[in-house]
Every structure is written in C-alpha cells, then in structure tokens.
Scaffold this motif. Structure first.
Motif, PDB file in Angstrom:
ATOM      1  N   ASP A  90       0.837  -1.204   0.000  1.00 14.66           N
ATOM      2  CA  ASP A  90       0.000   0.000   0.000  1.00 14.66           C
ATOM      3  C   ASP A  90       0.877   1.261   0.000  1.00 14.66           C
ATOM      4  O   ASP A  90       0.561   2.241  -0.678  1.00 14.66           O
ATOM      5  CB  ASP A  90      -0.908   0.016   1.236  1.00 14.66           C
ATOM      6  CG  ASP A  90      -2.033  -1.014   1.127  1.00 14.66           C
ATOM      7  OD1 ASP A  90      -2.288  -1.464  -0.007  1.00 14.66           O
ATOM      8  OD2 ASP A  90      -2.612  -1.359   2.159  1.00 14.66           O
ATOM      9  N   VAL A 125       2.215   1.835  -3.475  1.00 11.39           N
ATOM     10  CA  VAL A 125       1.188   2.364  -4.381  1.00 11.39           C
ATOM     11  C   VAL A 125       1.105   3.881  -4.239  1.00 11.39           C
ATOM     12  O   VAL A 125       0.978   4.613  -5.222  1.00 11.39           O
ATOM     13  CB  VAL A 125      -0.182   1.705  -4.098  1.00 11.39           C
ATOM     14  CG1 VAL A 125      -1.293   2.413  -4.861  1.00 11.39           C
ATOM     15  CG2 VAL A 125      -0.139   0.230  -4.482  1.00 11.39           C
ATOM     16  N   GLU A 148      -5.181  -9.721 -11.885  1.00  6.49           N
ATOM     17  CA  GLU A 148      -6.390  -8.906 -11.688  1.00  6.49           C
ATOM     18  C   GLU A 148      -6.256  -7.932 -10.516  1.00  6.49           C
ATOM     19  O   GLU A 148      -7.187  -7.157 -10.237  1.00  6.49           O
ATOM     20  CB  GLU A 148      -7.598  -9.816 -11.457  1.00  6.49           C
ATOM     21  CG  GLU A 148      -7.543 -10.660 -10.191  1.00  6.49           C
ATOM     22  CD  GLU A 148      -6.755 -11.959 -10.369  1.00  6.49           C
ATOM     23  OE1 GLU A 148      -6.778 -12.797  -9.454  1.00  6.49           O
ATOM     24  OE2 GLU A 148      -6.134 -12.127 -11.465  1.00  6.49           O
ATOM     25  N   ASP A 149      -5.126  -7.930  -9.833  1.00  8.70           N
ATOM     26  CA  ASP A 149      -4.978  -7.045  -8.667  1.00  8.70           C
ATOM     27  C   ASP A 149      -5.055  -5.579  -9.092  1.00  8.70           C
ATOM     28  O   ASP A 149      -4.424  -5.173 -10.079  1.00  8.70           O
ATOM     29  CB  ASP A 149      -3.639  -7.312  -7.971  1.00  8.70           C
ATOM     30  CG  ASP A 149      -3.554  -6.622  -6.620  1.00  8.70           C
ATOM     31  OD1 ASP A 149      -3.356  -5.386  -6.613  1.00  8.70           O
ATOM     32  OD2 ASP A 149      -3.684  -7.292  -5.587  1.00  8.70           O
ATOM     33  N   GLU A 150      -5.782  -4.793  -8.342  1.00 11.55           N
ATOM     34  CA  GLU A 150      -6.009  -3.392  -8.698  1.00 11.55           C
ATOM     35  C   GLU A 150      -4.740  -2.545  -8.628  1.00 11.55           C
ATOM     36  O   GLU A 150      -4.685  -1.458  -9.211  1.00 11.55           O
ATOM     37  CB  GLU A 150      -7.059  -2.793  -7.756  1.00 11.55           C
ATOM     38  CG  GLU A 150      -6.664  -2.831  -6.281  1.00 11.55           C
ATOM     39  CD  GLU A 150      -7.699  -2.213  -5.374  1.00 11.55           C
ATOM     40  OE1 GLU A 150      -8.492  -1.391  -5.873  1.00 11.55           O
ATOM     41  OE2 GLU A 150      -7.721  -2.554  -4.171  1.00 11.55           O
ATOM     42  N   HIS A 151      -3.733  -3.029  -7.894  1.00 14.68           N
ATOM     43  CA  HIS A 151      -2.517  -2.227  -7.728  1.00 14.68           C
ATOM     44  C   HIS A 151      -1.487  -2.445  -8.841  1.00 14.68           C
ATOM     45  O   HIS A 151      -0.515  -1.684  -8.930  1.00 14.68           O
ATOM     46  CB  HIS A 151      -1.850  -2.560  -6.385  1.00 14.68           C
ATOM     47  CG  HIS A 151      -2.682  -2.194  -5.189  1.00 14.68           C
ATOM     48  ND1 HIS A 151      -3.418  -1.034  -5.126  1.00 14.68           N
ATOM     49  CD2 HIS A 151      -2.879  -2.844  -3.999  1.00 14.68           C
ATOM     50  CE1 HIS A 151      -4.037  -0.968  -3.962  1.00 14.68           C
ATOM     51  NE2 HIS A 151      -3.747  -2.051  -3.268  1.00 14.68           N
ATOM     52  N   ARG A 152      -1.661  -3.465  -9.668  1.00 14.38           N
ATOM     53  CA  ARG A 152      -0.614  -3.811 -10.630  1.00 14.38           C
ATOM     54  C   ARG A 152      -0.313  -2.668 -11.608  1.00 14.38           C
ATOM     55  O   ARG A 152       0.850  -2.380 -11.903  1.00 14.38           O
ATOM     56  CB  ARG A 152      -1.005  -5.074 -11.421  1.00 14.38           C
ATOM     57  CG  ARG A 152      -0.723  -6.363 -10.678  1.00 14.38           C
ATOM     58  CD  ARG A 152      -0.867  -7.572 -11.600  1.00 14.38           C
ATOM     59  NE  ARG A 152       0.122  -7.593 -12.678  1.00 14.38           N
ATOM     60  CZ  ARG A 152       1.357  -8.055 -12.554  1.00 14.38           C
ATOM     61  NH1 ARG A 152       1.761  -8.550 -11.394  1.00 14.38           N
ATOM     62  NH2 ARG A 152       2.190  -8.051 -13.573  1.00 14.38           N
ATOM     63  N   GLU A 153      -1.336  -2.012 -12.131  1.00 14.42           N
ATOM     64  CA  GLU A 153      -1.104  -0.956 -13.125  1.00 14.42           C
ATOM     65  C   GLU A 153      -0.265   0.178 -12.535  1.00 14.42           C
ATOM     66  O   GLU A 153       0.661   0.694 -13.191  1.00 14.42           O
ATOM     67  CB  GLU A 153      -2.447  -0.420 -13.636  1.00 14.42           C
ATOM     68  CG  GLU A 153      -3.206  -1.397 -14.505  1.00 14.42           C
ATOM     69  CD  GLU A 153      -4.382  -0.749 -15.226  1.00 14.42           C
ATOM     70  OE1 GLU A 153      -4.513   0.498 -15.131  1.00 14.42           O
ATOM     71  OE2 GLU A 153      -5.143  -1.469 -15.894  1.00 14.42           O
ATOM     72  N   GLU A 161      -1.199  -5.145 -20.808  1.00 20.28           N
ATOM     73  CA  GLU A 161      -1.899  -5.488 -19.579  1.00 20.28           C
ATOM     74  C   GLU A 161      -2.724  -4.326 -19.031  1.00 20.28           C
ATOM     75  O   GLU A 161      -3.753  -4.531 -18.406  1.00 20.28           O
ATOM     76  CB  GLU A 161      -0.853  -5.923 -18.529  1.00 20.28           C
ATOM     77  CG  GLU A 161      -1.414  -6.413 -17.227  1.00 20.28           C
ATOM     78  CD  GLU A 161      -0.299  -6.892 -16.293  1.00 20.28           C
ATOM     79  OE1 GLU A 161      -0.516  -6.885 -15.067  1.00 20.28           O
ATOM     80  OE2 GLU A 161       0.788  -7.266 -16.786  1.00 20.28           O
ATOM     81  N   VAL A 162      -2.264  -3.101 -19.286  1.00 17.87           N
ATOM     82  CA  VAL A 162      -2.875  -1.927 -18.668  1.00 17.87           C
ATOM     83  C   VAL A 162      -4.124  -1.496 -19.427  1.00 17.87           C
ATOM     84  O   VAL A 162      -4.117  -1.392 -20.656  1.00 17.87           O
ATOM     85  CB  VAL A 162      -1.857  -0.762 -18.612  1.00 17.87           C
ATOM     86  CG1 VAL A 162      -2.532   0.542 -18.228  1.00 17.87           C
ATOM     87  CG2 VAL A 162      -0.755  -1.099 -17.619  1.00 17.87           C
ATOM     88  N   ASP A 186      -6.137   1.312 -18.130  1.00 16.86           N
ATOM     89  CA  ASP A 186      -6.342   2.742 -17.901  1.00 16.86           C
ATOM     90  C   ASP A 186      -5.640   3.544 -19.005  1.00 16.86           C
ATOM     91  O   ASP A 186      -4.422   3.393 -19.205  1.00 16.86           O
ATOM     92  CB  ASP A 186      -5.783   3.128 -16.532  1.00 16.86           C
ATOM     93  CG  ASP A 186      -6.026   4.589 -16.210  1.00 16.86           C
ATOM     94  OD1 ASP A 186      -5.204   5.424 -16.645  1.00 16.86           O
ATOM     95  OD2 ASP A 186      -7.035   4.902 -15.549  1.00 16.86           O
ATOM     96  N   ARG A 213      -2.539   5.758 -17.898  1.00 21.89           N
ATOM     97  CA  ARG A 213      -1.309   4.991 -17.637  1.00 21.89           C
ATOM     98  C   ARG A 213      -0.753   4.395 -18.930  1.00 21.89           C
ATOM     99  O   ARG A 213       0.455   4.274 -19.097  1.00 21.89           O
ATOM    100  CB  ARG A 213      -1.587   3.893 -16.605  1.00 21.89           C
ATOM    101  CG  ARG A 213      -1.923   4.464 -15.241  1.00 21.89           C
ATOM    102  CD  ARG A 213      -1.762   3.451 -14.117  1.00 21.89           C
ATOM    103  NE  ARG A 213      -2.140   4.082 -12.869  1.00 21.89           N
ATOM    104  CZ  ARG A 213      -3.350   4.017 -12.316  1.00 21.89           C
ATOM    105  NH1 ARG A 213      -4.307   3.321 -12.922  1.00 21.89           N
ATOM    106  NH2 ARG A 213      -3.614   4.624 -11.185  1.00 21.89           N
TER     107      ARG A 213
END
Length: 928
Positions: free
Chosen positions: A380, A383, A411-416, A445-446, A448, A451
């Motif tokens: 965290d 991030v 699928e983790d929200e923090h990867r991007e 993969e991204v 957004d 990004r």
C-alpha cells in the motif's frame, strides 16, 4: 631497521620528526611529544620505531601501555613504565615500590621520588619514556608525567605519549609537548601496505575498492588483506593482488574488526548495530525513532562514540568513519533479527513521516534474503509513494517494485500503478532496454488510458535513447491515432524523437520535429515537454555554432522546468549545458553561479546517477578554473557514487583524478589511477579526454616527449570533429616544438585555428592564439591568449601560456622580460600546488640560464600549516559560527564539498568537533 620492527607506510614525515627528537636527545636535548590518532592508525608502530631508534643509540628505554583498568589503580601506568614493582629486577625499584605503596599517590613526595629516579638515570645515559593508550591513564600518573615534562628542559629525557582521541583531556597536550596528529593514510600508502602484505607489486581495482572501507586506517587494511588471504579469496598474478570475485565482508573479518571495538560495552554495541542498519549516514532523530529511545537518552552515547572517532559528524548527520566498521556491525547481526529490525524500522519511519527514500531502503532491506515478501502495508505504501521513490532513488524503487509485483495476481487493482512506477524507475536509471521490454509488456496489460499513455512515453524514450528514431516515430504515429491520447504525451515523445534525430546527425529532421514538439508543448501547457523541446533546440543551435541562440534556449528551458521533482534530472542537464556554454563564451562568473545552482538542486533532489554526473562536472570546472582543492573534494564525493556511474563516467572520474595527481606531483596516486582506468582509446568525447591527456602527461613525466607527441597526433588525426581538442592542442604544439617537429606543430596549430573559425567561442579563439604564438614565437599573440585566460579565471591555462611566453622571450633574447614572465608562472603554479609544472618549467628555463625564483617548501602534514588555502578558509568560517550550507553559499561550493573540507580540517588539526576547530581558528586569527 631490525627484523622485529614493523614495516610502516605513509608516515615518513612523522617518522622523520620522531627520529629528529631521538637525535636531539643523544646530543643532550630533552623533549616531549604527544602522539594522537584513532585506534589502529599506527601509533603503536611508530612507538616501536622510537624504541628501536633509541636502543640503537644507547638510550635507556622504558615503556608501558594503559588499558581500561588503569584508571582504577593510581600510578599504575607510570610505575609500569618505570619498571617499579614487587617483582622488579633491580632491588632499588622493589624498595621504591614498597615506600610508594604506603604513600598517597597524589602527595608531592611521590612525584619528587619518581622525578629523582629519572634524573639519576639521565646522568648515565639519555632516557626515553614511552606510554601508549594514555586516554586510559590514571590521574596520578598523568600528574607525575606533567612533572617529568619540566625535567626535559634540563636533562637528556624524551617523553613520548600516545593517545587515542578523547574529549575533555586537553590538559595532557600542554606543558610544551610537541603534538603529532596521525591523519588517515593516503590511498597510495594503503595500497602499498596491502601489496606488501599480499607479496605483490600492487592491489587490483576490486581489492582497492574493498580497501576503501578502511578509510585510511592501516589496522583495518591489514585485517582485510589477512582475512582474504586466510579464506583464499585473494590471488596474485602479474604482480597484482586481486579478489577472486566480488567479495562481501566475511564473518571472520567482521569479528576481527569488531574486536577493535572492545572498549564499548554491550549496550553501546547494540546501539551501533541499529545505526549500522540505517546506512552509511543517518540523523540522530532517525536513530532515536528506530531505537525507540528519546534523543535526550542518546546524547551521552553519541558524544562517547564521536570522541572515539567511530562516528563522525557529516553535516547535520552522523556517519561511520570507516565503512568497514559499519559493514562488520551489520554482517554480525543474525540474519533473522536483521530482517525483522529492517521491517520494524520501515514501519516506524513510515509512521514518523520520514523521507520516502529512507523508508524504501529499509523496506528493500527487509526482503533482501530468503523468500521474504512485502506485507500488505508495504505494498500500500508503494502504491502511494512508488513514483516519488522512483524519482528519488530509482535503483531502490526498481528492485522494490519488481519484488512487490511478483506475487500480485494479474487482476490485482494495484498492478497498473506499480508497473507504471517501475517503468519510470528504469527510465530514471537510463536502462533503456529493460524499460523498453517492461513498457511493451505492461501496455498489453494496462487498461487505464492515462497509464497507457505514460507507458507509451517510456517506450518512446527507451527507443530514442538507443537512437532508434524510426521505431520511435512508428510508436508516435500509432499513438496519434489512438482515441483520447493526451497531447502532452505526444509533445514529450516528439521532443525525444527530435533528440534521437540529433544524435544520429540528422539535423534537418531534428529541427522539423522539435518545431512541432514546441507547438504541441505550448498547446498542452506541459512544462516538461516544453523544457525538453527547448533543451533539444538549444543543443541543435550549439552544434550549428549559434551559441547565443543556444544560450537563450537553455535559459528558457530551465525557466519552463521550474523546481518540480519530476523535472530535476532534465533541469540539471539543461543547466550543465548552459554552464559549459557560458564558460566557453568567456562568462566565467556566470558559469560558476550556474554550477552552484546545479549542485544545490542535485544535492536536494537528483537521482544518485545524476548527482554523480553533476559532481564530475563540478570537479571538471574547478580543475579548469584552478580551484584544485575543491576539485579534489568533489572527486572524493563522486568516488562515493561509483556504483551509480557508467564505464564512461568512471573514465571521466579517473581521468580528472589522474590529471590532478599528476600535476601535483603525486606520482604513486597518478600511476594507480591510470592503472585502474586502463588504456584510453582515442575519441572526441570529453569524458575520455582527461584520461587521454593524463596518459600524455605520464609520457612527458617519464621523459618520453616523442611518445606524448605520437599519442596526441593520433587523437588529432582520428577525431571526427573538433570537440574539446582545443584544450590540449597547445600542449601538442609545445611538445612538438620541444622535440623539433615543426610539421606536427604546424598541423596542430592549423587544426586549432580551423576550429576557431567554425565556432567563435572565445576559449577556442584563445587556444588558437596560444598555438599560433608558440609556433610563430610571437610574444604579442601569446599575450592575447594570456589576457583571455586571465579575464576568464583559468589559472592553469594562464600559467602554461605565461610559461610558454617566458620560453619564447628567452629564445628571442629578452631575458629580463622572460624572468618576469617565468616568475609570474611560478607564482601561479605554487598557488595551485602544481609541483610537476614547477619542475617542467624549471627544466625549460634552465638552458637559458634562468633559475626558479622560489625554492620548494615542503608542506606540514598536521596542524594549521598542513591546511590547504581552501581548508583554511573553511576553518575560519567554521570559527565564525557558519554552518556547512552557509559556508557552501559563501564559497560557491556544494554542501558535500564543504563536508569533505571540514573532515580534512578535523583530521589535520586532530580535533573532533567544530567547536575545537573554532578555537584553533580563533588562535590563528589572534596571531595574525
């Protein structure tokens, strides 16, 4: 020297002084000397030399060593030194022990009896009394020792006391005793010591890097070599002792080093272990936070450690004097405990609002071994702070972000967020291939779009950095068709593409691309894109010799970039180009101001790799303008960042360092630096220029001017463009003339004059005048070059041109004017400490019957006389109560440079604090 005497390196001045004292004693003159230095610095070895020298000359020699128990037993040290005790060989001494045992050690009668005994000995032979580790002595022994000092004025008695650094004991230094402070050994002496221990001619580069952790302490250097030899990690080949690979501090070496810290109790060692985990430098606040102890509880401990020299002040922080000690404390901490402590430190620092780089370093260390992973709170934190960490310490960020990404599912929200931050870190590290691979994978993969646009910018950057302009253009063309792609990213990519065209020599494409990038940057109101585009345009203008327009572009670029952390590295590149251009145009003062601004920004917010480049630029500038002490300080600071340098930057570092050592006549350091750097290859890039000229200088020093001429001629003939050759072309003309090769002298002059017609920078014009004046033996033309060097504050070039003028005037028969010019050159060389140049100029003037106007005066090694001119300035400003940042502003230097100067002042004066420096400075001012 007898077989039992130790071999001592780097202490010739101190040995000479001690031998003079023994010689004076044999002639009947007594004396007293106080030898001071940190543990392991060589005090005991020097005492051994005094003992051997005195014994050879028929002196009575008595000696003893104090320890931590000595203070508990009154008179114990002095009685041991004089051999007084119940088991003494002489009956007289046994009886005296019995009488003294019943007396008050502080009673005057005790001192009287001991003094009478020593006087009796002095009647038959000169007497030498030596005591080691006086910092542990009992008070009664010290009082009698002071009484004995009075006897040295009337009797053949020499008192030698050796002490480690200890605060609050200055009274022992008085009473007329001569004080000799042992500073850390020079690198050359440590290298010679290591080579001797390894039975080799010289240590190799990897071994030298490891020896740097000893910080000039011969005991630690010996431990390093002996430990490596025991563990068979050292091999000797072709006369060079080298590590068999990259070797860390071993357990046995660490334990040997920590054995020298036996004067600390367990609580203090524990506190030092905590400090060691904070890194080479740390604040008292950080130590308080991590150890969970109030600052008020640490005051006494910190003062004790400072007094021993294990820790030293480094600006507003503390640091370990010897990196080897820190590593030893670190490596002997059990691994599981160490990882847990790093994790705890990261959490505590995080909660206290510590800088992100300090938190990141502790987080990374907490997962440095085994299968340890970041916990949820660590992820965290990354991030939220990953981007800032990538700008501050990109190497730490890249590794930490990579470790955080490994266990995260797709699928983790923090990867991007983490992927984008890691791509930024790789860009900051200038690792273009890795940045390219990561950006391409991440784009698949991204989801957004913001990004994705940022990752596309990193992809273009990675291609442009490798001059892959066509591939970069294709990526930009694809981005232009993507829906919602922000204009600011297109502007940045376009400016980077223009830079790639420029690097490939495609000027027309670069101009057209940068024009479009500027339009997009203005439209998008993106400061970074505008600054980058203006920077590229400035570089293009400079290459086309439109220097005035280039200067305007650089100024506009710096203004556009402002103080944003994201812009720091680019802003430093812009300021560096602007500084060099200002100097080339003859605006030395403005160039110095630009450099000072660069140093302030770099120390505040630059990445380590960029800071290394700025330090090298500063050393380069200081060398050119004759601030050689500051150049040496910047080189020392840059040497701490070698892990962040490219091979090209390392050649730059070694080249400037070698030039400085060569001109100052430090032959051992000169040869070692050239050996580390390896053979230079002729090219037109400035970073290799210093190394090339240093090799030429070695040929000249070796008395081989033909070889020097051949090397410079080869570079002149193979250079693709004029570049910085104007710096050394006057040297080639001089050398070619000296060996009678007019053809090469003429070609070199024509090359320099041709460069002056292409680029109208005043420095190039002055070099052309210098060459022409030498070739044509024309004093008027030489004086024109001299006038420019003087006006633009370039003492080294000025002195060489004036030296050349003196030779030309002497050849033309005007000896009075030649003597005057020669005296002017000598004055500048003496101020620079340019001992080789003094030697060369004397040899050139000798055939004309003109002798040097000043003789050589050896510089002291300790005390106020040992300080260089810059160090004296710094010491006086410390005495005025100024902080390091204030002194840096006053002297237009970096804060780290001032820290280096202050550390040199402390070592040479043999003091431990700024307060003691202030006292010494006040005394010097009172005498002035």
């Amino acid at each position: 020297m007898t077989a039992a005497e130790p071999v001592i390196f780097g202490r010739e001045p101190e040995l000479g002084e001690l031998r003079e004292l023994v010689a004076s004693l044999v002639s009947g003159a007594g004396g007293a000397v106080w030898l001071e230095g940190e543990p392991g610095i060589g005090k005991t070895a020097l005492l051994g030399q005094v003992i051997a020298e005195a014994a050879r000359n028929g002196c009575v020699v008595r000696h003893a060593t104090a320890d931590r128990l000595s203070a508990q037993f009154p008179l114990s040290l002095l009685l041991n030194c004089l051999g007084i005790g119940p088991d003494a060989h002489e009956e007289e001494l046994r009886e005296l022990h019995g009488r003294l045992s019943a007396a008050d050690p502080a009673a005057p009668v005790v001192a009287d009896e001991l003094a009478e005994l020593v006087v009796t000995w002095c009647v038959t032979a000169p007497v030498v009394l030596l005591v080691d580790d006086v910092q542990w002595a009992d008070e009664a022994s010290l009082l009698v020792w002071q009484r004995l000092r009075a006897l040295t004025e009337q009797h053949p008695l020499l008192l030698v006391a050796a002490s480690g650094p200890a605060r609050g004991r200055t009274e022992e230094r008085g009473g007329g005793a001569r004080r000799i402070v042992l500073p850390p050994l020079e690198d050359t002496a440590i290298a010679s010591l290591a080579a001797h221990l390894a039975s080799a001619a010289a240590p190799g580069p990897r071994l030298r890097r490891m020896l740097a952790g000893a910080a000039g302490n011969p005991r630690y250097a010996r431990e390093i070599v002996r430990s490596l030899s025991r563990e068979r990690l050292l091999e000797v080949g072709n006369g060079t002792a080298e590590l068999t690979g990259e070797v860390a501090v071993s357990r046995s070496l660490a334990e040997s080093v920590l054995g020298g810290l036996g004067f600390f109790d367990g609580q203090m060692i524990g506190l030092l272990r905590m400090a060691a985990m904070l890194g080479p430098a740390f604040s008292v606040t950080e130590l308080s936070t991590v150890s969970e102890r109030p600052v008020s509880d640490l005051v006494g401990h910190v003062e004790d450690v400072l007094s021993t020299g294990v820790l030293v002040e480094s600006g507003l922080q503390l640091s370990f004097r010897h990196e080897l000690v820190r590593q030893s404390l670190y490596e002997t901490t059990p691994t599981a405990l160490r990882l847990a402590l790093h994790g705890q430190a990261a959490q505590v620092l995080r909660e206290s609002g510590a800088p992100v780089e300090r938190v990141g370093e502790q987080l990374l260390a907490s997962i440095s071994t085994g299968d340890a992973e970041l916990d949820e709170s660590g992820v965290d934190w990354l991030v939220r702070h990953g981007r800032e960490l990538a700008h501050r310490v990109p190497a730490c960020a890249a590794e930490l972000l990579g470790a955080a990404l490994v266990p995260l599912p797709a699928e983790d929200e923090h990867r991007e967020v983490l992927l984008t931050a890691r791509a930024l870190a790789l860009v900051q590290l200038e690792q273009s291939e890795q940045a390219h691979d990561l950006s391409e994978r991440a784009l698949d993969e991204v989801a957004d779009p913001v990004r994705a646009a940022e990752l596309t910018w990193y992809l273009v950057w990675s291609l442009a950095a490798r001059r892959m302009a066509d591939e970069a253009a294709a990526v930009i063309e694809k981005a232009e068709t993507a829906a919602g792609f922000e204009l600011r990213w297109l502007a940045r990519m376009r400016a980077k593409l223009a830079q790639a065209h420029l690097m490939r020599g495609a000027s027309a494409e670069a101009e057209a691309t940068v024009d479009r990038a500027l339009t997009e940057a203005h439209a998008s109101e993106d400061d970074y894109a505008l600054g980058l585009a203006l920077h590229v345009r400035g570089t293009a203008r400079a290459r086309n010799s439109d220097l005035a327009e280039a200067l305007v572009c650089y100024q506009q670029a710096a203004s556009a970039l402002g103080d944003d952390l994201e812009h720091a590295d680019l802003r430093l590149q812009v300021l560096s180009n602007r500084m060099m251009l200002l100097f080339a145009l003859g605006h030395a003062e403005e160039a110095g101001s630009a450099l000072h601004e660069m140093l302030e920004i770099a120390e505040r917010s630059a990445t380590p790799s960029r800071l290394a480049v700025v330090r090298l630029s500063a050393a380069n500038h200081y060398f050119t303008v004759g601030r050689w002490d500051d150049a040496a300080a910047e080189l020392q600071a840059a040497g701490e960042l070698t892990g962040e340098m490219t091979s090209h930057q390392l050649r730059w570092l070694h080249g400037i360092s070698a030039m400085l050592a060569g001109h100052r006549g430090n032959r051992a350091a000169f040869e070692q630096l050239l050996a580390v750097a390896g053979e230079p290859t002729p090219d037109s890039q400035e970073n290799s220029g210093f190394l090339m000229v240093a090799s030429v200088l070695r040929a000249e020093i070796d008395g081989e001017p033909q070889r020097a001429v051949a090397m410079l001629t080869d570079v002149m003939d193979t250079s693709e463009r004029f570049g910085s050759s104007y710096v050394w072309l006057p040297m080639l003309v001089r050398l070619a003339r000296d060996i009678g090769n007019e053809e090469i002298a003429t070609r070199a002059t024509n090359t320099c004059v041709g460069g002056a017609t292409v680029g109208a920078a005043p420095n190039i014009l002055a070099a052309a005048q210098h060459c022409r004046g030498l070739l044509e033996r024309d004093p008027i033309t030489l004086r024109a070059a001299i006038e420019h060097y003087d006006k633009t504050t370039q003492p080294p070039k000025l002195a060489r041109a004036v030296e050349d003028l003196a030779v030309v005037l002497a050849e033309n028969g005007d000896k009075p004017a030649a003597r005057k010019a020669y005296a002017q050159a000598v004055e500048v060389y003496v101020g620079l400490g340019a001992h080789w140049d003094l030697q060369r100029s004397a040899a050139r003037m000798s055939p004309h019957g003109i002798r040097s106007p000043r003789g050589k005066r050896p510089r002291a090694t300790t005390g106020w006389p040992a300080l260089t001119r810059t160090e004296r300035q710094v010491a006086l400003l410390v005495g005025d109560g100024m902080s390091n940042p204030e002194i840096a502003a006053e002297l237009f230097a970096s804060r780290r440079t001032i820290e280096v100067h202050v550390s040199h002042v402390l070592a040479k004066l043999g003091v431990r604090s700024r307060v003691e420096v202030a006292v010494e400075a006040a005394g010097q001012q009172a005498q002035a």
